[in-house]
Scaffold this active site. Structure first.
Site, PDB file in Angstrom:
ATOM      1  N   GLU A 126      12.895  25.912 -12.551  1.00  0.00           N
ATOM      2  CA  GLU A 126      14.002  25.883 -11.499  1.00  0.00           C
ATOM      3  C   GLU A 126      15.021  26.604 -12.176  1.00  0.00           C
ATOM      4  O   GLU A 126      15.426  26.796 -13.495  1.00  0.00           O
ATOM      5  CB  GLU A 126      14.478  24.185 -11.626  1.00  0.00           C
ATOM      6  CG  GLU A 126      14.858  23.529 -10.420  1.00  0.00           C
ATOM      7  CD  GLU A 126      16.209  23.144 -10.847  1.00  0.00           C
ATOM      8  OE1 GLU A 126      17.046  23.923 -10.816  1.00  0.00           O
ATOM      9  OE2 GLU A 126      16.329  21.873 -11.059  1.00  0.00           O
TER      10      GLU A 126
ATOM     11  N   GLY B 186      43.730  16.873   3.001  1.00  0.00           N
ATOM     12  CA  GLY B 186      42.647  17.652   2.232  1.00  0.00           C
ATOM     13  C   GLY B 186      42.340  19.041   2.033  1.00  0.00           C
ATOM     14  O   GLY B 186      43.019  19.514   2.672  1.00  0.00           O
TER      15      GLY B 186
ATOM     16  N   CYS C  41       9.642  27.661  -8.066  1.00  0.00           N
ATOM     17  CA  CYS C  41       9.058  26.540  -8.034  1.00  0.00           C
ATOM     18  C   CYS C  41       7.938  26.619  -7.059  1.00  0.00           C
ATOM     19  O   CYS C  41       7.115  27.322  -6.860  1.00  0.00           O
ATOM     20  CB  CYS C  41      10.031  25.115  -7.804  1.00  0.00           C
ATOM     21  SG  CYS C  41      11.265  25.047  -9.076  1.00  0.00           S
TER      22      CYS C  41
ATOM     23  N   HIS D 168       8.002  29.593 -11.968  1.00  0.00           N
ATOM     24  CA  HIS D 168       7.976  28.072 -11.867  1.00  0.00           C
ATOM     25  C   HIS D 168       9.009  27.408 -12.279  1.00  0.00           C
ATOM     26  O   HIS D 168       9.584  26.587 -11.451  1.00  0.00           O
ATOM     27  CB  HIS D 168       6.866  27.610 -13.075  1.00  0.00           C
ATOM     28  CG  HIS D 168       6.617  26.093 -13.035  1.00  0.00           C
ATOM     29  ND1 HIS D 168       5.371  25.684 -13.579  1.00  0.00           N
ATOM     30  CD2 HIS D 168       7.339  25.047 -12.517  1.00  0.00           C
ATOM     31  CE1 HIS D 168       5.505  24.199 -13.276  1.00  0.00           C
ATOM     32  NE2 HIS D 168       6.850  23.772 -12.707  1.00  0.00           N
TER      33      HIS D 168
END
Ligand code: XMP
Length: 505
Positions: free
Chosen positions: A167, A221, A79, A165
């Site tokens: 993504e 966690g 990009c 260009h």
């Protein structure tokens, strides 16, 4: 030496996604600000230039001199990265008409080019930048086009430099294109695995820590648990883990998680500090004030316990890569978000050890699995540090926590029973500060309302409400109203983020 790809970050929101894709291929990569290439690091085998929110001709656009890189290493601009290389070499870049933005298909491809191997004509690409390259300088060769964008990809002849260009993250064959670059062009060996990470990290932790004592705060966690098990493998009993119960955990969570940790062989101290937190939170209704009280209380309890351990030198934390990446704000200043256990390192005056600081979340999970941790610990939903305190709107009492724990437990257990737990990013119940009229038997009731929230997400930055089956919701709401004393109404939150957030406070 661990070979690596460097991703130069020009500020796009997809920079981290490129990094994740490269790691998923099995190649190690690091993301650094666009102007901080590590020239003295001999382990770099290739460079990727990310996208950017700017246009190349923007006054504020991020610019850097690429000549040294282009002559030494393979370079792939994506990009903005592609536009930047073309523009600074004498090409032109112009705003695209809006119809050239978004979904498109490659209509011609030079499949002889190493970057374009195995990418079929017609494959769908995602054009995420509002600009296009309208002309390329001499010596640049177009290697792919779409119907509307002639220069969708190019190579600089005589150089190992490419630009695309589209993504790569959302394009159909984006991963193939990255593989072509990383493996065929850069010669990447794809030697980055959970196993190799564990082996090299255990070795370096032993070197770094020697016989020093280390303390680590467990939260239940995934990140802190994996960090603990990894450190335990490296230094065994020199690691002491502290798990603080602030009274706002899920039902039976403290006991269950403590038990899990002990089964994993961790040297863990469980501290029930719930009375302290209930008393400090009494009458407090303001969300940020609740957070501050819990954050400070946690630090005090942790600090006191840690100082009972003789001669402790290190504080270990489960900080992960997205917490550490220096991201570029639109104003050009570098922001470092590092919010693991806010304030703890400053207060404790210990050296900091963060063995997961280079891993993405999915890699942390793979490492946990490879270390033999049980699936229910690894797949645990995220849960906020202040716990149920931010899910009880208004002031907090032990009775409200009991009601919410019971309702939440029915919801979460239901998700597990119906095989829905792993299909949502995060779920929980919220106790609302309203009472409403109901009827039970012949009696009118005036009781509390519970909201249920379940969302799908990939990173918690954006989220959608989970479209749970009606039958499931009917069963769960019935169970909550019948079994949890004090609740006569259940609602389901159907807001997405943005504009709502995942938590209610
Ligand atoms: P929001 O509500 O901002 O939440 O959409 C995004 C993610 O962050 C978690 N969260 C927190 N985690 N302390 C934490 O450790 C907090 O104060 C906190 N607030 C939100 C939330 O559960 C979700 O995963």
């Amino acid at each position: 030496m661990q070979e690596k790809i460097i991703i130069l970050d020009f500020g796009s929101q997809t920079t981290q996604l490129i990094g994740r894709r490269v790691r998923e291929l099995g190649e190690y990569c690091e993301i650094v600000p666009y102007n901080k290439f590590p020239y003295d690091d001999p382990s770099v085998i290739g460079v990727i230039l990310s996208g950017s929110p700017f246009s190349v001709y923007d006054e504020k656009a991020f610019r850097t001199d690429l000549s040294r890189l282009r002559s030494h290493l393979p370079v792939l601009g994506i990009c903005y990265g592609a536009q930047f290389i073309a523009y600074t070499s004498g090409g032109s870049v112009e705003p695209a008409p809006s119809r050239e933005y978004g979904r498109a298909h490659l209509s011609s491809i030079d499949n002889e080019n190493p970057l374009m191997q195995n990418i079929p004509v017609g494959s769908q690409v995602w054009m995420s930048h509002g600009d296009t390259i309208t002309s390329i300088p001499d010596g640049f060769r177009t290697i792919a086009s779409t119907d509307k964008v002639r220069i969708a990809a190019y190579q600089v002849e005589g150089e190992n430099t490419w630009g695309v260009h589209p993504e790569v993250f959302h394009s159909e064959h984006g991963t193939q294109l990255l593989r072509n670059f990383v493996v065929d062009i850069c010669g990447g060996k794809l030697d980055w695995t959970a196993e190799s990470f564990i082996e090299s990290t255990v070795r370096s932790l032993r070197e770094q820590l020697g016989d020093d004592k280390v303390v680590l705060g467990l939260s239940g966690g995934v990140d802190s648990s994996v960090a603990a098990v990894l450190l335990n493998r490296a230094i065994g009993k020199n690691l002491t883990c502290i798990f603080v119960d602030h009274g706002m955990l899920r039902k039976n969570e403290f006991r269950n998680v403590l038990n899990d940790y002990e089964c994993l062989g961790l040297n863990v101290i469980g501290v029930d500090a719930s009375a302290k937190f209930f008393s400090e939170l009494e009458g407090v209704t303001e969300p940020e004030r609740k957070r501050k009280i819990i954050g400070k209380g946690f630090i005090d309890v942790f600090d006191e316990e840690a100082h009972k351990i003789e001669d402790v030198k290190w504080l270990a934390q489960g900080t992960i890569y997205p917490d550490c990446i220096e991201s570029l704000s639109i104003t050009g200043t570098t922001i470092k978000s590092h919010h693991n256990v806010g304030g703890l390192p400053e207060k404790m005056n210990l050296k900091l050890c963060e063995p997961l600081r280079l891993l993405f979340k999915d890699e942390v999970r793979s490492v946990g699995r490879q270390l033999g941790m049980p699936e229910h610990l690894i797949k645990r939903h995220p849960f906020p540090g202040p716990g149920l305190a931010v899910r009880i709107l208004g002031d907090i009492t032990p009775e409200k926590v009991r009601i919410l724990q019971d309702a939440d437990d029915i919801f979460i257990q239901g998700l597990r029973d119906w095989d829905l737990y792993d299909k949502v990013w995060q779920a929980g119940a919220i106790l609302l500060p309203v009472q409403s009229v109901g009827v039970m038997g012949d009696e009118r009731t005036y009781e509390r309302a519970i909201a249920l929230r379940a969302v799908t997400s990939t990173d918690a930055m954006t989220a959608d409400w989970a479209h749970l089956p009606y039958d499931f919701m009917a069963k769960v709401s019935n169970d909550i109203i019948n079994k949890v004393r004090g609740v006569n109404r259940v609602c389901y939150d159907i807001s997405s983020k943005p504009p709502a957030t995942i938590e209610w406070e």
